[in-house]
Design a protein around this motif. Structure first.
Motif, PDB file in Angstrom:
ATOM      1  N   THR A 128       7.876   4.254 -50.074  1.00 34.63           N
ATOM      2  CA  THR A 128       8.464   3.806 -49.265  1.00 34.63           C
ATOM      3  C   THR A 128       7.840   2.386 -48.928  1.00 34.63           C
ATOM      4  O   THR A 128       6.556   2.339 -48.467  1.00 34.63           O
ATOM      5  N   MET A 129       8.482   1.195 -48.607  1.00 32.25           N
ATOM      6  CA  MET A 129       7.795  -0.001 -48.069  1.00 32.25           C
ATOM      7  C   MET A 129       8.939  -0.812 -47.483  1.00 32.25           C
ATOM      8  O   MET A 129      10.129  -0.740 -47.887  1.00 32.25           O
ATOM      9  N   GLY A 130       8.620  -1.338 -46.309  1.00 30.47           N
ATOM     10  CA  GLY A 130       9.720  -2.200 -45.476  1.00 30.47           C
ATOM     11  C   GLY A 130       9.955  -3.323 -46.386  1.00 30.47           C
ATOM     12  O   GLY A 130       8.998  -3.713 -47.170  1.00 30.47           O
ATOM     13  N   PRO A 131      11.164  -3.860 -46.252  1.00 33.51           N
ATOM     14  CA  PRO A 131      11.719  -4.860 -46.867  1.00 33.51           C
ATOM     15  C   PRO A 131      10.871  -6.288 -46.999  1.00 33.51           C
ATOM     16  O   PRO A 131      11.105  -7.114 -47.681  1.00 33.51           O
ATOM     17  N   LEU A 132      10.088  -6.458 -45.739  1.00 34.37           N
ATOM     18  CA  LEU A 132       9.366  -7.892 -45.536  1.00 34.37           C
ATOM     19  C   LEU A 132       7.776  -7.525 -45.790  1.00 34.37           C
ATOM     20  O   LEU A 132       7.024  -8.357 -45.474  1.00 34.37           O
ATOM     21  N   SER A 133       7.531  -6.286 -46.265  1.00 40.27           N
ATOM     22  CA  SER A 133       6.139  -6.046 -46.382  1.00 40.27           C
ATOM     23  C   SER A 133       5.364  -7.046 -47.282  1.00 40.27           C
ATOM     24  O   SER A 133       4.337  -7.473 -47.308  1.00 40.27           O
ATOM     25  N   SER A 134       6.105  -7.719 -48.506  1.00 40.73           N
ATOM     26  CA  SER A 134       5.613  -8.469 -49.405  1.00 40.73           C
ATOM     27  C   SER A 134       5.240 -10.005 -48.698  1.00 40.73           C
ATOM     28  O   SER A 134       4.521 -10.777 -49.082  1.00 40.73           O
ATOM     29  N   TRP A 135       5.855 -10.060 -47.436  1.00 40.65           N
ATOM     30  CA  TRP A 135       5.673 -11.423 -46.832  1.00 40.65           C
ATOM     31  C   TRP A 135       4.472 -11.372 -45.698  1.00 40.65           C
ATOM     32  O   TRP A 135       4.080 -12.474 -45.148  1.00 40.65           O
ATOM     33  N   ALA A 136       3.911 -10.116 -45.465  1.00 40.58           N
ATOM     34  CA  ALA A 136       2.704 -10.122 -44.683  1.00 40.58           C
ATOM     35  C   ALA A 136       1.598  -9.897 -45.464  1.00 40.58           C
ATOM     36  O   ALA A 136       1.524  -9.526 -46.451  1.00 40.58           O
ATOM     37  N   SER A 137       0.591 -10.085 -44.651  1.00 37.78           N
ATOM     38  CA  SER A 137      -1.005  -9.993 -45.421  1.00 37.78           C
ATOM     39  C   SER A 137      -0.980  -8.423 -45.458  1.00 37.78           C
ATOM     40  O   SER A 137      -0.770  -7.716 -44.831  1.00 37.78           O
ATOM     41  N   GLY A 138      -2.317  -8.202 -46.099  1.00 41.48           N
ATOM     42  CA  GLY A 138      -2.588  -6.619 -46.248  1.00 41.48           C
ATOM     43  C   GLY A 138      -3.115  -6.227 -44.908  1.00 41.48           C
ATOM     44  O   GLY A 138      -2.600  -5.101 -44.613  1.00 41.48           O
ATOM     45  N   ALA A 139      -3.619  -6.912 -44.265  1.00 39.48           N
ATOM     46  CA  ALA A 139      -4.513  -6.241 -42.921  1.00 39.48           C
ATOM     47  C   ALA A 139      -3.054  -6.208 -41.901  1.00 39.48           C
ATOM     48  O   ALA A 139      -3.047  -5.283 -41.243  1.00 39.48           O
ATOM     49  N   VAL A 140      -2.019  -7.024 -41.900  1.00 38.40           N
ATOM     50  CA  VAL A 140      -1.116  -6.897 -40.812  1.00 38.40           C
ATOM     51  C   VAL A 140      -0.193  -5.649 -41.538  1.00 38.40           C
ATOM     52  O   VAL A 140       0.321  -4.927 -40.666  1.00 38.40           O
ATOM     53  N   VAL A 141      -0.057  -5.431 -42.864  1.00 40.42           N
ATOM     54  CA  VAL A 141       0.752  -4.176 -43.365  1.00 40.42           C
ATOM     55  C   VAL A 141       0.263  -3.018 -43.007  1.00 40.42           C
ATOM     56  O   VAL A 141       0.569  -2.096 -42.488  1.00 40.42           O
ATOM     57  N   SER A 142      -1.340  -2.952 -43.207  1.00 38.64           N
ATOM     58  CA  SER A 142      -1.994  -1.734 -42.835  1.00 38.64           C
ATOM     59  C   SER A 142      -1.794  -1.547 -41.231  1.00 38.64           C
ATOM     60  O   SER A 142      -1.683  -0.396 -40.840  1.00 38.64           O
ATOM     61  N   TRP A 143      -2.232  -2.654 -40.469  1.00 42.98           N
ATOM     62  CA  TRP A 143      -1.913  -2.190 -39.043  1.00 42.98           C
ATOM     63  C   TRP A 143      -0.621  -1.728 -38.593  1.00 42.98           C
ATOM     64  O   TRP A 143      -0.496  -0.824 -37.998  1.00 42.98           O
ATOM     65  N   ALA A 144       0.624  -2.614 -39.248  1.00 41.78           N
ATOM     66  CA  ALA A 144       1.759  -2.196 -38.818  1.00 41.78           C
ATOM     67  C   ALA A 144       2.269  -0.920 -39.484  1.00 41.78           C
ATOM     68  O   ALA A 144       2.959  -0.014 -38.584  1.00 41.78           O
ATOM     69  N   THR A 145       1.840  -0.416 -40.602  1.00 45.43           N
ATOM     70  CA  THR A 145       2.129   1.058 -41.037  1.00 45.43           C
ATOM     71  C   THR A 145       1.244   1.944 -40.011  1.00 45.43           C
ATOM     72  O   THR A 145       1.838   3.162 -39.713  1.00 45.43           O
ATOM     73  N   SER A 146       0.160   1.683 -39.594  1.00 46.31           N
ATOM     74  CA  SER A 146      -0.661   2.677 -38.839  1.00 46.31           C
ATOM     75  C   SER A 146      -0.042   2.938 -37.461  1.00 46.31           C
ATOM     76  O   SER A 146       0.304   4.034 -36.933  1.00 46.31           O
TER      77      SER A 146
END
Length: 220
Positions: free
Chosen positions: A123-141
């Protein structure tokens, strides 16, 4: 003794729809798998409800407006000391007002982080491709750990406060959120709750839903 409309119908429907959605989010998040499809749908619903409530805080009934939340430190201190004014005890009291703000804020943060989360499995959020890897990692955590725990804690505090008012102060706060009315000893403004205001609420909710649909479509 006067019976006064405190919570208009849109506010009451928002409250119970949000409560049901949050419960559904916790359950589907724990189950995982195919239930994640409903987890996302409920997340979008919560976002639409939050956007609606943000707008309704300006155009809703008297006691549902942001201007009526007694958030000033002086109001909180007076309430703690038992010196709150009658107007600060009708809608959300000072401590309850801060609880509402905290709950809505962290719900908004939880939804926002969910939009850009990616568990790197299924699963991945619909806007995850719009964010940087660091933001995605922090948001997921955050979404899977602290964000969820803080929300559960805030809901638990809310329920404990309701129980404390019921058993220690012999004052049940739940019925007013069902039928909208409170019996008061002093004349205070009633919330507008007519067909026009309800029609406005429906329009605002529809617009909020369209905004969420547009936002989600950006990731497709």
């Amino acid at each position: 003794m006067l019976t006064v409309r405190i919570w208009d119908l849109p506010t009451r429907l928002f409250h119970w729809a949000l409560a049901a959605s949050v419960v559904g989010l916790v359950i589907t998040g724990q189950v995982g798998g195919e239930a994640m499809a409903w987890h996302f749908r409920l997340g979008y619903s919560v976002l639409a409800l939050l956007l609606f409530r943000l707008a309704w805080g300006f155009w809703g009934g008297h006691w549902s407006r942001w201007a009526q939340l007694p958030l000033k430190p002086s109001s909180v201190w007076a309430y703690v000391q038992g010196r709150a004014t009658p107007a600060h005890l009708v809608g959300h009291n000072p401590l309850g007002s801060w609880s509402v703000v905290a709950l809505l804020f962290f719900l908004g943060l939880q939804v926002a982080t969910g939009l850009v989360s990616d568990d790197e499995i299924a699963t991945m959020g619909p806007l995850s491709s719009w964010a940087s890897g660091a933001v995605v990692s922090w948001a997921t955590s955050w979404h899977k750990s602290w964000g969820k725990l803080i929300l559960i804690a805030l809901v638990a505090i809310h329920l404990l406060a309701l129980a404390w008012y019921r058993w220690q102060k012999n004052s049940s706060l739940v019925p007013a959120m069902w039928h909208g009315d409170k019996v008061l000893t002093a004349p205070l403004p009633a919330s507008r709750d007519n067909l026009i205001s309800r029609g406005l609420a429906l329009l605002l909710l529809t617009l909020a839903g369209l905004v969420v649909a547009l936002l989600v479509s950006l990731g497709n």
